[in-house]
Design a protein around this motif. Structure first.
Motif, PDB file in Angstrom:
ATOM      1  N   SER A 146       0.788  -1.221  -0.022  1.00 37.58           N
ATOM      2  CA  SER A 146       0.077  -0.027   0.006  1.00 37.58           C
ATOM      3  C   SER A 146       0.744   1.315   0.107  1.00 37.58           C
ATOM      4  CB  SER A 146      -0.896  -0.071   1.218  1.00 37.58           C
ATOM      5  OG  SER A 146      -0.282  -0.034   2.305  1.00 37.58           O
ATOM      6  N   THR A 147       2.064   1.338   0.499  1.00 34.22           N
ATOM      7  CA  THR A 147       2.929   2.472   0.732  1.00 34.22           C
ATOM      8  C   THR A 147       3.372   2.724  -1.028  1.00 34.22           C
ATOM      9  OG1 THR A 147       3.674   1.920   2.885  1.00 34.22           O
ATOM     10  CG2 THR A 147       5.165   3.329   1.706  1.00 34.22           C
ATOM     11  N   ILE A 148       3.662   1.690  -1.319  1.00 32.01           N
ATOM     12  CA  ILE A 148       3.967   1.828  -2.973  1.00 32.01           C
ATOM     13  C   ILE A 148       3.023   2.460  -3.734  1.00 32.01           C
ATOM     14  CG2 ILE A 148       4.751   0.367  -4.928  1.00 32.01           C
ATOM     15  CD1 ILE A 148       6.610  -1.229  -3.209  1.00 32.01           C
ATOM     16  N   VAL A 149       1.818   1.728  -3.625  1.00 34.14           N
ATOM     17  CA  VAL A 149       0.722   2.461  -4.294  1.00 34.14           C
ATOM     18  C   VAL A 149       0.436   3.868  -4.009  1.00 34.14           C
ATOM     19  CG1 VAL A 149      -1.969   2.112  -4.658  1.00 34.14           C
ATOM     20  CG2 VAL A 149      -0.556   0.108  -4.643  1.00 34.14           C
ATOM     21  N   VAL A 150       0.236   4.145  -2.930  1.00 30.12           N
ATOM     22  CA  VAL A 150       0.078   5.460  -2.206  1.00 30.12           C
ATOM     23  C   VAL A 150       1.263   6.433  -2.757  1.00 30.12           C
ATOM     24  CG1 VAL A 150      -0.079   7.074  -0.308  1.00 30.12           C
ATOM     25  CG2 VAL A 150      -1.469   5.050  -0.371  1.00 30.12           C
ATOM     26  N   THR A 151       2.464   6.179  -2.547  1.00 30.97           N
ATOM     27  CA  THR A 151       3.478   7.025  -3.091  1.00 30.97           C
ATOM     28  C   THR A 151       3.381   7.351  -4.676  1.00 30.97           C
ATOM     29  OG1 THR A 151       4.976   5.900  -1.339  1.00 30.97           O
ATOM     30  CG2 THR A 151       5.982   7.003  -3.214  1.00 30.97           C
ATOM     31  N   GLY A 152       3.240   6.101  -5.490  1.00 32.94           N
ATOM     32  CA  GLY A 152       2.854   6.425  -6.861  1.00 32.94           C
ATOM     33  C   GLY A 152       1.630   7.350  -7.116  1.00 32.94           C
ATOM     34  N   GLN A 153       0.458   7.071  -6.351  1.00 31.60           N
ATOM     35  CA  GLN A 153      -0.568   8.228  -6.497  1.00 31.60           C
ATOM     36  C   GLN A 153       0.012   9.481  -6.245  1.00 31.60           C
ATOM     37  OE1 GLN A 153      -3.456   6.574  -4.064  1.00 31.60           O
ATOM     38  NE2 GLN A 153      -4.298   5.360  -5.594  1.00 31.60           N
ATOM     39  N   ILE A 154       0.812   9.788  -5.035  1.00 32.20           N
ATOM     40  CA  ILE A 154       1.347  10.943  -4.837  1.00 32.20           C
ATOM     41  C   ILE A 154       1.989  11.719  -5.757  1.00 32.20           C
ATOM     42  CG2 ILE A 154       2.377  12.304  -3.034  1.00 32.20           C
ATOM     43  CD1 ILE A 154       0.954  10.536  -1.027  1.00 32.20           C
ATOM     44  N   LEU A 155       3.081  10.922  -6.243  1.00 32.09           N
ATOM     45  CA  LEU A 155       4.183  11.322  -7.176  1.00 32.09           C
ATOM     46  C   LEU A 155       3.622  11.809  -8.490  1.00 32.09           C
ATOM     47  CD1 LEU A 155       7.197   9.333  -5.795  1.00 32.09           C
ATOM     48  CD2 LEU A 155       6.589  11.713  -5.165  1.00 32.09           C
ATOM     49  N   ARG A 156       2.589  11.326  -8.990  1.00 29.04           N
ATOM     50  CA  ARG A 156       2.087  11.609 -10.271  1.00 29.04           C
ATOM     51  C   ARG A 156       2.057  13.342 -10.590  1.00 29.04           C
ATOM     52  NH1 ARG A 156      -3.423   8.686 -10.318  1.00 29.04           N
ATOM     53  NH2 ARG A 156      -2.848   6.847  -9.333  1.00 29.04           N
ATOM     54  N   PRO A 157       2.522  13.694 -11.760  1.00 34.19           N
ATOM     55  CA  PRO A 157       2.490  14.839 -12.000  1.00 34.19           C
ATOM     56  C   PRO A 157       1.144  15.714 -11.735  1.00 34.19           C
ATOM     57  CG  PRO A 157       3.286  13.967 -13.949  1.00 34.19           C
ATOM     58  CD  PRO A 157       2.806  12.906 -12.722  1.00 34.19           C
ATOM     59  N   LYS A 158      -0.066  15.001 -12.095  1.00 30.27           N
ATOM     60  CA  LYS A 158      -1.247  15.720 -11.740  1.00 30.27           C
ATOM     61  C   LYS A 158      -1.981  14.524 -10.506  1.00 30.27           C
ATOM     62  CE  LYS A 158      -5.306  17.183 -13.799  1.00 30.27           C
ATOM     63  NZ  LYS A 158      -6.470  17.085 -15.032  1.00 30.27           N
ATOM     64  N   LEU A 159      -2.275  15.079  -9.387  1.00 29.30           N
ATOM     65  CA  LEU A 159      -3.273  14.213  -8.751  1.00 29.30           C
ATOM     66  C   LEU A 159      -4.424  14.029  -9.202  1.00 29.30           C
ATOM     67  CD1 LEU A 159      -2.615  13.016  -5.768  1.00 29.30           C
ATOM     68  CD2 LEU A 159      -3.633  15.117  -4.748  1.00 29.30           C
ATOM     69  N   ASN A 160      -4.747  12.722  -9.352  1.00 30.46           N
ATOM     70  CA  ASN A 160      -5.923  11.984 -10.062  1.00 30.46           C
ATOM     71  C   ASN A 160      -6.573  11.163  -9.066  1.00 30.46           C
ATOM     72  OD1 ASN A 160      -8.206  11.785 -11.719  1.00 30.46           O
ATOM     73  ND2 ASN A 160      -7.324  10.613 -12.922  1.00 30.46           N
TER      74      ASN A 160
ATOM     75  N   THR B 210      -7.935  -5.043  16.763  1.00 33.75           N
ATOM     76  CA  THR B 210      -6.702  -5.412  15.908  1.00 33.75           C
ATOM     77  C   THR B 210      -6.942  -5.105  14.443  1.00 33.75           C
ATOM     78  OG1 THR B 210      -6.271  -6.986  17.767  1.00 33.75           O
ATOM     79  CG2 THR B 210      -5.233  -7.293  15.417  1.00 33.75           C
ATOM     80  N   LEU B 211      -8.062  -5.521  14.004  1.00 26.21           N
ATOM     81  CA  LEU B 211      -8.437  -5.275  12.453  1.00 26.21           C
ATOM     82  C   LEU B 211      -8.596  -3.744  12.180  1.00 26.21           C
ATOM     83  CD1 LEU B 211      -8.754  -6.693   9.755  1.00 26.21           C
ATOM     84  CD2 LEU B 211     -11.490  -6.608  10.512  1.00 26.21           C
ATOM     85  N   ALA B 212      -9.138  -3.107  12.721  1.00 25.74           N
ATOM     86  CA  ALA B 212      -9.041  -1.541  12.699  1.00 25.74           C
ATOM     87  C   ALA B 212      -7.796  -1.017  12.777  1.00 25.74           C
ATOM     88  CB  ALA B 212      -9.992  -1.127  13.755  1.00 25.74           C
ATOM     89  N   LEU B 213      -6.968  -1.439  13.680  1.00 24.83           N
ATOM     90  CA  LEU B 213      -5.542  -0.831  13.761  1.00 24.83           C
ATOM     91  C   LEU B 213      -4.627  -1.160  12.438  1.00 24.83           C
ATOM     92  CD1 LEU B 213      -4.740  -1.065  17.435  1.00 24.83           C
ATOM     93  CD2 LEU B 213      -5.283   0.884  16.214  1.00 24.83           C
ATOM     94  N   LEU B 214      -4.973  -2.549  12.119  1.00 27.39           N
ATOM     95  CA  LEU B 214      -4.106  -2.841  10.963  1.00 27.39           C
ATOM     96  C   LEU B 214      -4.508  -2.072   9.682  1.00 27.39           C
ATOM     97  CD1 LEU B 214      -4.121  -6.715  11.573  1.00 27.39           C
ATOM     98  CD2 LEU B 214      -2.081  -5.260  11.627  1.00 27.39           C
ATOM     99  N   PHE B 215      -5.757  -1.906   9.634  1.00 28.70           N
ATOM    100  CA  PHE B 215      -6.144  -0.908   8.531  1.00 28.70           C
ATOM    101  C   PHE B 215      -5.522   0.490   8.725  1.00 28.70           C
ATOM    102  CE2 PHE B 215     -10.082  -3.928   7.663  1.00 28.70           C
ATOM    103  CZ  PHE B 215      -9.418  -4.552   6.676  1.00 28.70           C
ATOM    104  N   MET B 216      -5.700   1.039   9.629  1.00 27.08           N
ATOM    105  CA  MET B 216      -5.347   2.303   9.964  1.00 27.08           C
ATOM    106  C   MET B 216      -3.879   2.486   9.808  1.00 27.08           C
ATOM    107  SD  MET B 216      -7.934   4.147  11.753  1.00 27.08           S
ATOM    108  CE  MET B 216      -7.638   4.936  12.988  1.00 27.08           C
ATOM    109  N   LEU B 217      -3.089   1.418   9.993  1.00 30.36           N
ATOM    110  CA  LEU B 217      -1.770   1.348   9.632  1.00 30.36           C
ATOM    111  C   LEU B 217      -1.225   1.268   8.253  1.00 30.36           C
ATOM    112  CD1 LEU B 217      -0.429  -0.286  13.141  1.00 30.36           C
ATOM    113  CD2 LEU B 217      -0.478   1.890  12.588  1.00 30.36           C
ATOM    114  N   THR B 218      -2.103   0.857   7.557  1.00 34.80           N
ATOM    115  CA  THR B 218      -1.890   0.794   6.153  1.00 34.80           C
ATOM    116  C   THR B 218      -2.023   1.961   5.326  1.00 34.80           C
ATOM    117  OG1 THR B 218      -3.860  -0.494   5.623  1.00 34.80           O
ATOM    118  CG2 THR B 218      -1.544  -1.843   5.996  1.00 34.80           C
ATOM    119  N   PRO B 219      -1.356   2.552   4.791  1.00 37.11           N
ATOM    120  CA  PRO B 219      -1.425   3.926   4.132  1.00 37.11           C
ATOM    121  C   PRO B 219      -2.645   3.706   3.029  1.00 37.11           C
ATOM    122  CG  PRO B 219       0.728   3.537   3.933  1.00 37.11           C
ATOM    123  CD  PRO B 219       0.260   2.394   4.527  1.00 37.11           C
ATOM    124  N   GLY B 220      -3.435   4.713   2.955  1.00 41.09           N
ATOM    125  CA  GLY B 220      -4.437   4.896   1.974  1.00 41.09           C
ATOM    126  C   GLY B 220      -5.693   4.666   2.449  1.00 41.09           C
ATOM    127  N   SER B 221      -5.952   4.171   3.930  1.00 37.54           N
ATOM    128  CA  SER B 221      -7.286   3.935   4.160  1.00 37.54           C
ATOM    129  C   SER B 221      -7.159   4.182   5.674  1.00 37.54           C
ATOM    130  CB  SER B 221      -7.739   2.457   4.122  1.00 37.54           C
ATOM    131  OG  SER B 221      -6.746   1.774   4.596  1.00 37.54           O
TER     132      SER B 221
END
Length: 158
Positions: A71-85, A105-116
């Motif tokens: 998820s970090t790779i996906v979010v970083t890819g979204q942020i580094l695009r020239p135009k935020l879409n 535990t499930l809620a914390l795991l979701f909160m610790l992964t970027p993007g959600s």
């Protein structure tokens, strides 16, 4: 589980005391001897052998690390695009988990992964309301990781 660990540690300390050698290799040998004894006596305990749960915790940690990196790779890819879409939005997610510990535990795991982010848990504790940074991508990733997280959490707690 705590009783089995306590017995294992007691056997390890007893081994160190009988050997009259307070070194780490002697303690490790005593711990492994205690592990074998507890394993042989596991049918007399009311719960599973405790290394099963330790392994399940390790697997849950590895699943979390994989989801975090992905998820970090996906979010970083979204942020580094020239135009935020992106298309932020809220979606709901049903869960089969029951206890407070499992749901937290499930809620914390979701909160610790970027993007959600978990916004709210329904009063019946069966539904998560989540905010995703990009609905088509982030929500699909959360839904895919949801099954893996739930299965791993159930392995740890049940």
């Amino acid at each position: 589980m705590p009783f089995q660990i306590l017995i294992n540690l007691l056997i390890a300390f007893l081994w160190v005391t009988l050997q009259d050698d307070w070194s780490l290799p002697t303690f490790t040998l005593g711990y492994l001897l205690g592990l074998a004894i507890v394993f042989l006596l596991r049918r007399f305990f009311n719960e599973k052998f405790y290394l099963h749960r330790v392994w399940a915790i390790f697997v849950l940690f590895l699943i979390f690390l994989w989801e975090l990196i992905h998820s970090t790779i996906v979010v970083t890819g979204q942020i580094l695009r020239p135009k935020l879409n992106i298309t932020p939005g809220v979606f709901k997610l049903e869960t089969e988990l029951e206890s407070n510990w499992e749901i937290t535990t499930l809620a914390l795991l979701f909160m610790l992964t970027p993007g959600s982010v978990v916004i709210e848990v329904s009063p019946d504790r069966r539904t998560f309301y989540m905010h995703a940074m990009d609905i088509p991508i982030s929500s699909d990733m959360v839904l895919a990781s949801h099954v893996r997280f739930e299965k791993a959490i159930m392995e740890v707690t049940r």
